[in-house]
Design an enzyme around this catalytic site. Structure first.
Site, PDB file in Angstrom:
ATOM      1  N   MET A 174     -13.812  -5.683   0.686  1.00 35.38           N
ATOM      2  CA  MET A 174     -13.810  -7.125   0.420  1.00 35.38           C
ATOM      3  C   MET A 174     -13.886  -7.874   1.745  1.00 35.38           C
ATOM      4  O   MET A 174     -13.501  -7.342   2.790  1.00 35.38           O
ATOM      5  CB  MET A 174     -12.506  -7.559  -0.285  1.00 35.38           C
ATOM      6  CG  MET A 174     -12.199  -6.879  -1.602  1.00 35.38           C
ATOM      7  SD  MET A 174     -13.049  -7.665  -2.969  1.00 35.38           S
ATOM      8  CE  MET A 174     -12.428  -6.650  -4.330  1.00 35.38           C
ATOM      9  N   ASP A 212     -11.985 -10.802   3.289  1.00 35.22           N
ATOM     10  CA  ASP A 212     -10.791 -11.610   3.079  1.00 35.22           C
ATOM     11  C   ASP A 212     -11.019 -13.026   3.600  1.00 35.22           C
ATOM     12  O   ASP A 212     -11.510 -13.217   4.720  1.00 35.22           O
ATOM     13  CB  ASP A 212      -9.594 -10.998   3.815  1.00 35.22           C
ATOM     14  CG  ASP A 212      -9.108  -9.724   3.149  1.00 35.22           C
ATOM     15  OD1 ASP A 212      -9.430  -9.512   1.967  1.00 35.22           O
ATOM     16  OD2 ASP A 212      -8.398  -8.954   3.817  1.00 35.22           O
ATOM     17  N   GLY A 236     -10.204  -5.486   1.344  1.00 29.92           N
ATOM     18  CA  GLY A 236     -10.479  -4.584   0.228  1.00 29.92           C
ATOM     19  C   GLY A 236      -9.524  -3.422   0.343  1.00 29.92           C
ATOM     20  O   GLY A 236      -9.357  -2.833   1.427  1.00 29.92           O
ATOM     21  N   THR A 280       6.542   1.477  -3.277  1.00 31.73           N
ATOM     22  CA  THR A 280       6.829   0.721  -2.062  1.00 31.73           C
ATOM     23  C   THR A 280       7.719  -0.465  -2.419  1.00 31.73           C
ATOM     24  O   THR A 280       7.503  -1.138  -3.435  1.00 31.73           O
ATOM     25  CB  THR A 280       5.536   0.240  -1.385  1.00 31.73           C
ATOM     26  OG1 THR A 280       4.748  -0.526  -2.312  1.00 31.73           O
ATOM     27  CG2 THR A 280       4.719   1.441  -0.915  1.00 31.73           C
ATOM     28  N   LEU A 281       8.717  -0.714  -1.560  1.00 31.79           N
ATOM     29  CA  LEU A 281       9.763  -1.693  -1.864  1.00 31.79           C
ATOM     30  C   LEU A 281       9.805  -2.828  -0.845  1.00 31.79           C
ATOM     31  O   LEU A 281      10.848  -3.437  -0.636  1.00 31.79           O
ATOM     32  CB  LEU A 281      11.124  -0.983  -1.901  1.00 31.79           C
ATOM     33  CG  LEU A 281      11.239   0.194  -2.866  1.00 31.79           C
ATOM     34  CD1 LEU A 281      12.559   0.935  -2.650  1.00 31.79           C
ATOM     35  CD2 LEU A 281      11.116  -0.283  -4.311  1.00 31.79           C
ATOM     36  N   SER A 283      10.427  -4.845   2.315  1.00 27.70           N
ATOM     37  CA  SER A 283      11.322  -4.689   3.461  1.00 27.70           C
ATOM     38  C   SER A 283      12.378  -3.619   3.240  1.00 27.70           C
ATOM     39  O   SER A 283      13.018  -3.160   4.190  1.00 27.70           O
ATOM     40  CB  SER A 283      12.011  -6.019   3.783  1.00 27.70           C
ATOM     41  OG  SER A 283      12.799  -6.443   2.681  1.00 27.70           O
ATOM     42  N   ARG A 284      12.562  -3.196   1.989  1.00 30.08           N
ATOM     43  CA  ARG A 284      13.554  -2.155   1.684  1.00 30.08           C
ATOM     44  C   ARG A 284      12.995  -0.743   1.806  1.00 30.08           C
ATOM     45  O   ARG A 284      13.705   0.230   1.575  1.00 30.08           O
ATOM     46  CB  ARG A 284      14.138  -2.385   0.287  1.00 30.08           C
ATOM     47  CG  ARG A 284      14.976  -3.651   0.196  1.00 30.08           C
ATOM     48  CD  ARG A 284      15.639  -3.796  -1.153  1.00 30.08           C
ATOM     49  NE  ARG A 284      14.677  -4.097  -2.211  1.00 30.08           N
ATOM     50  CZ  ARG A 284      14.407  -3.302  -3.229  1.00 30.08           C
ATOM     51  NH1 ARG A 284      15.015  -2.126  -3.339  1.00 30.08           N
ATOM     52  NH2 ARG A 284      13.527  -3.660  -4.149  1.00 30.08           N
ATOM     53  N   GLY A 285      11.705  -0.614   2.122  1.00 26.43           N
ATOM     54  CA  GLY A 285      11.140   0.711   2.368  1.00 26.43           C
ATOM     55  C   GLY A 285      10.390   1.269   1.178  1.00 26.43           C
ATOM     56  O   GLY A 285       9.497   0.624   0.630  1.00 26.43           O
ATOM     57  N   ASP A 312      -1.409  -1.505   1.593  1.00 16.89           N
ATOM     58  CA  ASP A 312      -2.548  -0.644   1.918  1.00 16.89           C
ATOM     59  C   ASP A 312      -2.279   0.160   3.189  1.00 16.89           C
ATOM     60  O   ASP A 312      -2.697   1.318   3.299  1.00 16.89           O
ATOM     61  CB  ASP A 312      -3.818  -1.478   2.099  1.00 16.89           C
ATOM     62  CG  ASP A 312      -4.250  -2.154   0.812  1.00 16.89           C
ATOM     63  OD1 ASP A 312      -3.949  -1.612  -0.260  1.00 16.89           O
ATOM     64  OD2 ASP A 312      -4.879  -3.222   0.885  1.00 16.89           O
TER      65      ASP A 312
END
Length: 310
Positions: free
Chosen positions: A13, A15, A41, A223-224, A226-228, A256
């Site tokens: 893509m 952006d 993308g 994926t979390l 800032s919490r990892g 990504d």
């Protein structure tokens, strides 16, 4: 040592990023602070991060016969990515992604896939089978799922692992799940995935990861931010991976960055836990700068990150 080789079957893509104090309400017009156009993308982002870590990367994608397509191909070449399996079409324009970023780094994105939806199953299959060495194949949901499935099935024939980033969020084709080794959603995508699979969306992301792993027969990393991240390999329990503490200015492309680094880590022979730590380190580094691929650590910087994790 031979470099690990990753094939990315996915999107490119352009952006188009607007930075503003906040996004406008319905019917409201605001004056933005600045505008940046760059390369993105999900597929291309993940390919670029893996290449900067040192992987040999082949990109299978489709772009328009337009100036944006020309620029996209040249950018991939600059990053050292094999573009032999990038096709061109006059049936649609190259993909674009208007992005709004607020002061706190929160982003909102609308993807217009364009030429990405012109990819064919044969293109994906050929890219995987024609590449001399394939350790892993990575896909997302910005190209037709049947195309990703074809690439993943070819990966299985090559003995390579598969990583699916189920984004943008949506229901998954059973055939694609069948050939997926790793699902790597963020929290919002995890909830949508649970609902589409008939799994209760209640509970923590760690519990949901386990439930989805059991339901799909895959392994899951969620994926979390800032919490990892949370890693579930066995359908029984998940392991929490902490992320480095940083000051975020723009979270665009961070997910990504994680996926590209995670895939590289697996291809390099790291455990899922260690690959996730590498993913968290690269994603955390990316949110400290503006942009998407422009925010990613340079090859020199990733070398330092890898050394810190050793």
């Amino acid at each position: 040592m031979t470099r690990p080789h990753i094939v990315v079957v996915g999107s490119t893509m352009i952006d188009m990023i607007t930075y503003a104090e906040r996004v406008p309400d319905a019917g409201e017009t605001l004056i933005g602070e600045r505008f940046v156009q760059g390369f993105g993308g999900k597929g291309a982002n993940q390919a670029v991060l893996a290449a900067r870590l040192g992987a040999a990367v082949t990109m299978a994608t489709c772009v328009g016969i337009d100036a944006l397509g020309d620029a996209t191909v040249e950018n991939l070449r600059r990053e050292g990515i094999d573009v032999d399996h990038v096709t061109r079409t006059d049936q649609a324009s190259s993909g674009v992604a208007p992005i709004w970023v607020e002061r706190d780094g929160t982003n909102r994105i609308i993807c217009v896939p364009g030429a990405n939806h012109e990819m064919t199953q044969q293109q994906a299959r050929t890219a995987v089978l024609a590449t001399p060495q394939v350790d892993g194949v990575v896909g997302q949901l910005e190209v037709p799922q049947a195309v990703t499935s074809a690439g993943f099935r070819a990966a299985k024939e090559r003995g390579a692992f598969t990583v699916l980033n189920p984004a943008p969020a949506g229901a998954l084709d059973p055939g694609l799940v069948e050939v997926t080794d790793w699902l790597v959603p963020n929290e919002a995508e995890l909830v949508e995935l649970a609902r589409s699979l008939g799994v209760s969306a209640d509970g923590t992301p760690e519990h949901l990861a386990v439930a989805i792993a059991r339901t799909t027969g895959t392994r899951v990393v969620v994926t979390l931010g800032s919490r990892g991240a949370a890693v579930c390999e066995d359908g029984e329990a998940s392991v929490h991976i902490a992320a480095p503490t940083v000051e975020a200015v723009d979270t665009t492309g961070a997910g990504d960055a994680f996926v590209g680094a995670f895939a590289y880590g697996l291809a390099e022979g790291r455990s899922a836990t260690e690959a996730s730590r590498l993913g968290c380190a690269c994603a955390s580094a990316s949110v400290t700068r503006h942009g998407t691929q422009t925010s990613y650590p340079t090859p020199e910087e990733v070398a330092s990150l890898i050394q810190q994790l050793a």
